[in-house]
Scaffold this active site. Sequence first.
Site, short mmCIF file in Angstrom:
data_model
loop_
_atom_site.label_atom_id
_atom_site.label_comp_id
_atom_site.label_asym_id
_atom_site.label_seq_id
_atom_site.Cartn_x
_atom_site.Cartn_y
_atom_site.Cartn_z
N HIS A 19 16.28 5.14 -5.31
CA HIS A 19 16.13 4.59 -3.96
C HIS A 19 16.48 5.63 -2.90
O HIS A 19 15.81 5.73 -1.87
CB HIS A 19 17.03 3.35 -3.81
CG HIS A 19 16.56 2.16 -4.58
ND1 HIS A 19 15.92 1.09 -4.00
CD2 HIS A 19 16.62 1.87 -5.91
CE1 HIS A 19 15.61 0.20 -4.92
NE2 HIS A 19 16.03 0.66 -6.09
N ASP A 42 16.94 -0.28 2.94
CA ASP A 42 16.35 -0.49 1.63
C ASP A 42 16.08 -1.98 1.42
O ASP A 42 16.73 -2.84 2.03
CB ASP A 42 17.31 0.02 0.55
CG ASP A 42 16.75 -0.12 -0.85
OD1 ASP A 42 16.07 0.82 -1.30
OD2 ASP A 42 16.99 -1.16 -1.49
N SER A 55 7.47 6.36 -11.01
CA SER A 55 6.80 7.02 -12.14
C SER A 55 5.29 6.79 -12.09
O SER A 55 4.51 7.70 -12.40
CB SER A 55 7.37 6.50 -13.47
OG SER A 55 8.71 6.91 -13.64
N GLU A 84 3.90 9.09 -9.42
CA GLU A 84 3.89 10.48 -9.89
C GLU A 84 2.76 10.72 -10.89
O GLU A 84 2.08 11.75 -10.82
CB GLU A 84 5.25 10.81 -10.53
CG GLU A 84 6.39 10.93 -9.53
CD GLU A 84 7.75 11.04 -10.18
OE1 GLU A 84 8.75 11.12 -9.44
OE2 GLU A 84 7.83 11.04 -11.43
N ALA A 97 13.48 -4.98 -14.45
CA ALA A 97 13.17 -5.09 -13.03
C ALA A 97 11.74 -5.61 -12.84
O ALA A 97 11.29 -6.50 -13.57
CB ALA A 97 13.41 -3.75 -12.32
N GLN A 131 9.04 -4.02 -13.45
CA GLN A 131 8.14 -3.15 -14.20
C GLN A 131 7.03 -3.92 -14.92
O GLN A 131 5.92 -3.42 -15.05
CB GLN A 131 8.94 -2.30 -15.19
CG GLN A 131 9.84 -1.30 -14.51
CD GLN A 131 10.92 -0.76 -15.41
OE1 GLN A 131 10.89 -0.95 -16.61
NE2 GLN A 131 11.89 -0.06 -14.83
#
Length: 487
Positions: A16, A123, A378, A381, A396, A398
């Site tokens: 974060h 955040d 990720s 990226e 989470a 994901q």
Amino acid sequence: MKKAELVFIPSLGIGHLVSMVEIAKLLVDRDHRLYITVLIMKQSFDPKVAAYTESLNLNASSCAEHIQFIDLPEYVLNQETNPMIFLSLYIESQKPHVKEAVTNLKQSRSGSNSLQLAGFVIDLFCATMVDVANEFGVPTYVFFTASAGFLSLVLHLQTLRDEHNQDTSELFKDSDDKLVVPSFVNPLPARAIMLSKDGASLILDCARRWKETKGIIVNTFMELESYAILSISNAKNTPPVYPVGPILNLKSDDSHVGSSGSDDQRIDDIMKWLDSQPPLSVVFLCFGSMGSLDDNQVREIAQALDRGGFRFLWSLRRPPPKGKIALPTNYENLEEVLPEGFLDRTAGIGKVIGWAPQVAILSHPAIGGFVSHCGWNSILESLWFGVPIAAWPLYAEQQLNAFEMVKELNLAVEIMLDSRRDFMIDNQINVASKDVENGIRQLMESDNLIRKRVKEMTERSRMALMDGGSSHFSLGQLIDDVIDNMP
């Protein structure tokens, strides 16, 4: 010339913080009227945070005079509680420290007539910091480190709960139901909403506060998530959304700070090994800074790699003690967890490592595929470097990311999507070696349609940030709004 100062408040966790620092760099580089102070929350279980901020202070850059960091006092809480509850309590405990830091900041600026506090950028988990911003009479913006798809889903569930009195906890039960939600074309499996009842309550409470802000800055780009972004923009009572991504830290020397000299040597060894491999031949397995697997799953992966004969680079880390909030660690002896003889049998084509310099690895021409937990950073990226993903979510949001990449956008292949876990707690479901092997084989096919689509998205991700690109334009709109709404 009127100068605007923004106070950035990242949540706990290096992921974060890094994303917030990168958006700060973009903002001050784009408009020299902007100055940013980043307030750092620290916890002893994540020492990389301190090393990261120290490295930023030591490394001078063109925007150094426009960005400063202030450490907030560490508050000691029981680390054996539910991670989501721990996070919520910790952020709440920091509100008085944030107020004091900003008060001192304003006093230090009192001699400057041109520099004025313009707002907070918080955040997504720091939603209650809206209260502190309100005390100073300045607007708040949310920085959303996850996908627009997840943002839209959470806002939708919050609306169902708070405005239509629907018991959304029913959606988080282990069911085979499929839900129609605004952010996705395809019906969403209820299993993809990885929220326990407590976790759902906390994240939906945050979403209610997001709606009080002046805008939500999302680390995504229109060409990737147009459907989800438009669904948010068309929703009622939702602040403006600014898709400004992909926001990435592409400097490998910054992205893995806290490494020792021995770590640097390991990085050199990894890169030299990759240099010796053919282009697009190596599958990279890595499950993020918080991801780890139990011994049984490790053996299943090893069998899949061994039997499949794949060239591989595997980031393998020891799970933290059960019941404690801690990060995975490197194994001192890999043979204690891997099948007997595995390292010898695969010595010519494979390499097992601990912590991994992910950006440097994904950018290497030898990497042809990425077995990933589907954390949002990720995913961004991998798209940036044109590396296709085999999705294997762990915790989470994901699972939602994996569903979006595999089913919605056709940008990833599937190893495992059908699981049920709490939002931040890894209740692991093991995947059989044959399924791992099949997923990797599909991923590494040279004529894979997914590979072509990922390459096309690589170009779009880079164009989005260029002058005239969608994210470049959105960032300009955000800056205009900040300046126009200065108190």
